[in-house]
Scaffold this motif. Structure first.
Motif, mmCIF file in Angstrom:
data_model
loop_
_atom_site.group_PDB
_atom_site.id
_atom_site.type_symbol
_atom_site.label_atom_id
_atom_site.label_comp_id
_atom_site.label_asym_id
_atom_site.label_seq_id
_atom_site.Cartn_x
_atom_site.Cartn_y
_atom_site.Cartn_z
ATOM 1 N N ASP A 199 0.640 -1.397 0.151
ATOM 2 C CA ASP A 199 -0.366 -0.042 -0.039
ATOM 3 C C ASP A 199 0.863 1.162 0.160
ATOM 4 O O ASP A 199 0.351 2.139 0.097
ATOM 5 C CB ASP A 199 -1.346 -0.012 0.792
ATOM 6 N N HIS A 200 2.006 1.121 -0.228
ATOM 7 C CA HIS A 200 3.196 1.978 -0.011
ATOM 8 C C HIS A 200 2.964 2.425 -1.446
ATOM 9 O O HIS A 200 4.039 3.382 -2.061
ATOM 10 C CB HIS A 200 4.900 2.040 0.409
ATOM 11 N N LEU A 201 2.797 1.906 -2.318
ATOM 12 C CA LEU A 201 2.991 2.506 -3.353
ATOM 13 C C LEU A 201 2.139 2.220 -4.279
ATOM 14 O O LEU A 201 0.970 1.581 -3.822
ATOM 15 C CB LEU A 201 4.370 1.131 -4.313
ATOM 16 N N HIS A 202 1.875 3.457 -5.541
ATOM 17 C CA HIS A 202 0.059 2.801 -6.232
ATOM 18 C C HIS A 202 0.485 1.186 -7.140
ATOM 19 O O HIS A 202 1.417 0.234 -7.471
ATOM 20 C CB HIS A 202 0.559 3.598 -7.941
ATOM 21 N N HIS A 203 -0.819 0.681 -7.125
ATOM 22 C CA HIS A 203 -0.850 -0.456 -7.828
ATOM 23 C C HIS A 203 -0.678 -0.965 -9.102
ATOM 24 O O HIS A 203 -0.331 -1.690 -9.335
ATOM 25 C CB HIS A 203 -2.545 -0.584 -7.772
ATOM 26 N N ALA A 204 -0.015 0.008 -9.599
ATOM 27 C CA ALA A 204 0.902 0.121 -11.070
ATOM 28 C C ALA A 204 2.040 -0.654 -11.405
ATOM 29 O O ALA A 204 2.700 -0.984 -11.244
ATOM 30 C CB ALA A 204 0.797 1.516 -12.159
ATOM 31 N N GLN A 205 3.003 -0.335 -9.634
ATOM 32 C CA GLN A 205 3.374 -1.046 -9.546
ATOM 33 C C GLN A 205 4.046 -1.992 -8.487
ATOM 34 O O GLN A 205 4.914 -2.915 -8.682
ATOM 35 C CB GLN A 205 4.878 -0.095 -8.118
ATOM 36 N N HIS A 206 2.284 -2.555 -8.118
ATOM 37 C CA HIS A 206 2.608 -4.036 -7.279
ATOM 38 C C HIS A 206 3.284 -5.410 -8.681
ATOM 39 O O HIS A 206 3.759 -6.208 -7.603
ATOM 40 C CB HIS A 206 1.166 -4.088 -6.842
ATOM 41 N N GLY A 207 2.895 -5.221 -8.830
ATOM 42 C CA GLY A 207 3.492 -6.360 -10.315
ATOM 43 C C GLY A 207 5.336 -6.306 -10.114
ATOM 44 O O GLY A 207 6.167 -7.544 -10.120
ATOM 45 N N ARG A 208 5.660 -5.030 -9.894
ATOM 46 C CA ARG A 208 7.067 -5.287 -9.834
ATOM 47 C C ARG A 208 7.828 -5.532 -8.554
ATOM 48 O O ARG A 208 8.777 -6.066 -8.938
ATOM 49 C CB ARG A 208 7.703 -3.457 -10.167
ATOM 50 N N LEU A 209 6.776 -4.695 -7.852
ATOM 51 C CA LEU A 209 7.313 -5.527 -6.185
ATOM 52 C C LEU A 209 7.015 -7.180 -5.928
ATOM 53 O O LEU A 209 7.960 -7.227 -5.618
ATOM 54 C CB LEU A 209 6.488 -4.193 -5.255
ATOM 55 N N ALA A 210 6.494 -7.296 -6.246
ATOM 56 C CA ALA A 210 6.182 -9.199 -6.514
ATOM 57 C C ALA A 210 7.588 -9.416 -7.270
ATOM 58 O O ALA A 210 7.893 -10.295 -7.191
ATOM 59 C CB ALA A 210 5.194 -9.747 -7.607
ATOM 60 N N SER B 142 4.616 -16.128 -5.548
ATOM 61 C CA SER B 142 5.359 -14.914 -5.194
ATOM 62 C C SER B 142 4.095 -13.417 -5.283
ATOM 63 O O SER B 142 2.873 -13.508 -6.469
ATOM 64 C CB SER B 142 6.147 -14.758 -5.480
ATOM 65 N N LEU B 143 3.969 -12.446 -4.110
ATOM 66 C CA LEU B 143 2.540 -11.926 -4.267
ATOM 67 C C LEU B 143 3.031 -10.396 -3.413
ATOM 68 O O LEU B 143 4.178 -10.378 -2.283
ATOM 69 C CB LEU B 143 1.166 -11.972 -3.209
ATOM 70 N N ALA B 144 2.892 -9.291 -4.053
ATOM 71 C CA ALA B 144 2.845 -7.765 -3.584
ATOM 72 C C ALA B 144 1.369 -7.796 -2.487
ATOM 73 O O ALA B 144 0.087 -7.920 -3.121
ATOM 74 C CB ALA B 144 3.360 -7.469 -4.059
ATOM 75 N N ILE B 145 1.439 -7.851 -1.005
ATOM 76 C CA ILE B 145 0.219 -7.742 -0.287
ATOM 77 C C ILE B 145 0.128 -6.651 0.801
ATOM 78 O O ILE B 145 1.655 -6.129 1.216
ATOM 79 C CB ILE B 145 0.158 -9.121 0.129
ATOM 80 N N ALA B 146 -0.243 -6.145 0.642
ATOM 81 C CA ALA B 146 -0.357 -4.773 2.234
ATOM 82 C C ALA B 146 -1.777 -6.060 3.097
ATOM 83 O O ALA B 146 -3.055 -5.572 2.947
ATOM 84 C CB ALA B 146 -1.476 -3.809 1.731
ATOM 85 N N ALA B 147 -1.017 -6.421 4.238
ATOM 86 C CA ALA B 147 -2.301 -7.092 5.384
ATOM 87 C C ALA B 147 -3.461 -6.230 5.897
ATOM 88 O O ALA B 147 -4.295 -6.559 5.773
ATOM 89 C CB ALA B 147 -1.492 -7.512 6.121
ATOM 90 N N ILE B 148 -3.533 -5.355 6.141
ATOM 91 C CA ILE B 148 -3.894 -4.295 6.123
ATOM 92 C C ILE B 148 -3.476 -2.456 5.660
ATOM 93 O O ILE B 148 -3.207 -2.092 6.344
ATOM 94 C CB ILE B 148 -4.251 -3.546 7.545
ATOM 95 N N ARG B 149 -4.495 -2.294 4.460
ATOM 96 C CA ARG B 149 -4.258 -1.630 3.853
ATOM 97 C C ARG B 149 -4.652 -0.281 4.496
ATOM 98 O O ARG B 149 -5.910 0.911 5.027
ATOM 99 C CB ARG B 149 -5.084 -1.729 2.490
ATOM 100 N N ALA B 150 -3.613 0.543 4.386
ATOM 101 C CA ALA B 150 -3.431 2.093 5.052
ATOM 102 C C ALA B 150 -3.719 3.156 4.402
ATOM 103 O O ALA B 150 -3.626 4.712 5.358
ATOM 104 C CB ALA B 150 -2.203 1.958 6.183
ATOM 105 N N THR B 151 -3.248 3.224 2.773
ATOM 106 C CA THR B 151 -3.489 4.120 2.595
ATOM 107 C C THR B 151 -4.716 4.259 1.090
ATOM 108 O O THR B 151 -5.249 2.651 0.882
ATOM 109 C CB THR B 151 -2.522 4.276 1.095
ATOM 110 N N SER B 152 -5.150 5.291 0.242
ATOM 111 C CA SER B 152 -5.620 4.881 -1.070
ATOM 112 C C SER B 152 -4.835 6.002 -1.819
ATOM 113 O O SER B 152 -3.560 6.469 -1.817
ATOM 114 C CB SER B 152 -7.270 5.854 -0.964
ATOM 115 N N GLU B 153 -5.436 5.228 -2.887
ATOM 116 C CA GLU B 153 -4.331 6.085 -4.715
ATOM 117 C C GLU B 153 -5.173 7.349 -4.840
ATOM 118 O O GLU B 153 -6.580 7.504 -4.899
ATOM 119 C CB GLU B 153 -4.762 4.726 -5.648
ATOM 120 N N GLN B 154 -4.090 7.786 -5.102
ATOM 121 C CA GLN B 154 -4.496 8.961 -6.284
ATOM 122 C C GLN B 154 -4.127 9.197 -7.520
ATOM 123 O O GLN B 154 -2.118 9.402 -7.427
ATOM 124 C CB GLN B 154 -4.287 10.044 -5.621
ATOM 125 N N GLU B 155 -4.406 9.747 -8.541
ATOM 126 C CA GLU B 155 -3.736 10.865 -9.672
ATOM 127 C C GLU B 155 -4.042 12.314 -10.359
ATOM 128 O O GLU B 155 -4.778 11.814 -10.060
ATOM 129 C CB GLU B 155 -4.068 9.756 -11.193
#
Length: 478
Positions: A338-349, A372-385
């Motif tokens: 959740d520290h990254l925008h979802h567009a970056q999750h594939g790269r994190l994984a 292998s997964l990019a996860i946030a067990a509890i999501r603390a953020t929302s996304e904004q562009e």
């Protein structure tokens, strides 16, 4: 092996066999959750339990979407000598008036969830099934101790001394090496001298951890648990000498190292680690990238070494009968997605997968499945562009932990090729950060737990926790 140790082995074998017989009639699945300090183990387990008890947000968990889970309940844990995971206290911290993240893992703990579900296929004719899910939480630092089991004191000390002289650690080791140079290993053992050497070595390990380094054995030196202050934890590496007398400082350090293996490492392996069926390894890859090239390289090497101790494979009926276990499924979870925008999750994984590629290959060769997964067990953020200078910026927004104010940040982007990033990390000189190194802002901002608006059946907001659950236990709910 002495008579006492032999008797312990026999009794342990009888107890394992008893547990195996029990499991044949009332199936249970032991899920281990580990990761080095700061990876998010406590939050992961708390969110997993809360989400299974309140399943409204588990949209990618097959047994739930098929409405086959009838009930989930917290039950008394099977091992009375293991502390209970403090689920209720952790939930209170996350959902109270002053929301805070729960305290991190300091020792082994356990929790049992019992899941009643409708079986699929012909087995459904026999009525609902029950799966007891035993969740075992333990510090990842304790995994580092398993590599000590096959080492002598001389071998371990030699490696520790060489590591302290490396360019990445020499500065952190200055005070300890000064204390070491003033010590005489052949002198008669003196307890204050031994304790001073231990404290200097422990402080060196703590300094390395604060710098983002990961290979910090013995693991109990930083997380001693109930053994803090015991002789089994009061030793340090010394250079090898010939003819050290029985009463010498060297001989006492050697004896305490062997006691550490006997009292700490072996019981942990036998009583907890060797009984796992499934394993979650949480990786704070973003924190390592933010820590710079040496932090990423050190974490990669440390996890590769510790994961080599895992017993992988497919469990058979004989394993169940004898009370022995093998890890059948292994999830590598990059936390804090959740520290990254979802567009970056594939790269994190992909980065996490590249970091642990050798461990995954070993596990798969022995018959285990990995993911292998990019996860946030509890999501603390929302996304904004937002648009800046004609360009779209992908931000994350959340409540700052320090001030309580809302903040939107652009954390930067991970590179498309994780292998290139790892190669750069391995080649970088200590203290040097290449100009194009990513992630200087990944760990700069700490977000507070979210104030989630949940219905009566909704667990905490998350990212891919439902996919993680489906991989870890979905096949046992069919």
């Amino acid at each position: 092996m002495g008579i006492g140790e032999w008797a312990d082995e026999v009794l342990d074998g009888i107890e394992r066999a008893r547990r195996g017989v029990d499991d044949l009639f009332e199936p249970n699945l032991r899920l281990g959750v580990t990761g080095l300090s700061g990876a998010g183990k406590t939050v992961f387990i708390t969110a997993l339990v809360a989400s299974l008890l309140n399943r409204g947000r588990l949209h990618m968990f097959g047994a739930q979407t098929e409405r086959r889970i009838e009930a989930v309940d917290l039950r008394p844990q099977p091992d009375p000598d293991v502390p209970r995971f403090a689920y209720e206290s952790h939930m209170a911290a996350l959902t109270g008036t002053d929301r805070v993240w729960p305290e991190s893992t300091r020792a082994v703990s356990q929790l049992r969830l019992s899941i009643r579900y409708r079986r699929t296929g012909l087995s459904g004719l026999f009525g609902p099934g029950v799966l007891h899910l035993d969740i075992v939480d333990y510090p990842g630092e304790w995994l580092l101790d398993l590599s000590l089991l096959d080492q002598s004191y001389a071998d371990w000390a030699s490696g520790a001394l060489a590591a302290a002289e490396s360019a990445a650690r020499a500065e952190h080791a200055k005070d300890w090496r000064a204390a070491l140079s003033a010590a005489d290993p052949s002198a008669r053992h003196d307890e204050p001298a031994a304790e001073a050497l231990y404290r200097a070595y422990r402080d060196y390990l703590q300094s390395c951890r604060q710098a983002g380094l990961s290979a910090l054995a013995p693991g109990r030196f930083l997380m001693p648990g109930e053994l803090e202050g015991s002789p089994a934890l009061t030793f340090a590496p010394l250079p090898a000498i010939k003819g050290a007398g029985r009463g010498s400082l060297y001989a006492q350090m050697q004896a305490r190292f062997e006691a550490y293996k006997r009292v700490v490492a072996k019981p942990f392996f036998r009583n907890h680690f060797a009984r796992l069926d499934r394993q979650v390894v949480l990786i704070d890859a973003l924190g390592a990238v933010a820590g710079g090239p040496r932090a990423l390289a050190d974490l990669t090497a440390t996890m590769a070494e510790t994961l080599s101790a895992f017993r992988h494979g497919t469990n058979s009926w004989l394993d169940a009968l004898l009370g022995t276990r093998r890890i059948e499924r292994l999830l590598f979870a990059a936390s804090k997605a959740d520290h990254l925008h979802h567009a970056q999750h594939g790269r994190l994984a992909a980065l996490t997968e590249a970091m642990l590629a050798e461990a995954a290959r070993r596990a798969e060769w022995r018959g285990a499945k990995t993911e292998s997964l990019a996860i946030a067990a509890i999501r603390a953020t929302s996304e904004q562009e937002v648009m800046r200078a004609g360009r779209s910026l992908e931000l994350v927004r959340g409540q700052r932990l320090d001030t309580g104010r809302e903040a939107a940040v652009f954390p930067g982007a991970l590179p498309e090729d994780p292998q290139r990033l790892l190669a750069t990390a391995n080649a970088a000189k200590p203290g040097a950060v290449p100009a194009d190194w990513p992630g200087q802002d990944f760990a700069a901002l700490k977000f507070a737990p979210p104030d989630w608006q949940a219905g009566p059946e909704d667990g905490p907001p998350h990212i891919r926790l439902d996919r993680a659950l489906d991989f870890l236990i979905g096949d046992k709910l069919e």
